[in-house]
Design a protein around this motif. Sequence first.
Motif: not given
Length: 155
Positions: A28-41
Amino acid sequence: MLLCGAAPRLAAQHLDARRHVGTTHDLSGQRETFRRATVHYGKWFTAAGAAALIVLAQQQHTNSQREWNALLDICRSAQDACALGADGRYIRSDAEQRYQRSRAFDRRANRWLLGAQASLLTTTALFIIDLHPGEGPGNIPFPGHELRVGVRLPL
C-alpha cells in the motif's frame, strides 16, 4: 491519469496467501507513493502539453491569416474578383480555394485550442489533487487586542 488511482487491482497484482505463507507484503505504501508521484509529475506534463497545443494553434492561426490575406489581395485586384455565385461560393476558383483553406486552418486552430483547454483543466485538477492537506503552516491567530490605532487631528 486520474484513472490510475481508480483502476481495480488485477489478479496478477494480487498475492496468493497460499503461496506466500509466513510472508507479509504490504504494497500500500508503494502504491500510494506511485499515485502521488504520478499526480505530482503529471501536472507538469499536462501543463507542458497545454503550452505545446497553444503553440500549434498559433501556427494554424498564422496559416489561416496568410490564406485570408491572399484572398483579400485577390479581392483587391479587380472589382468583381470576389463576386459570389448563387450557391454562396466565390466565382473565381482561386478565391474559393483561398477561402476554404483559411477556414480549414481556423478549424484546426480551434481543435488545438480545445485540446489546450482540456489540458489546462486537467492540470488544474492535478494541482488541486496534489495539495497536501495538513502539511502547510498552522493557523496564525491575529492578536487583535494589541492593535492600537491613533489618529491626531490638527486643531
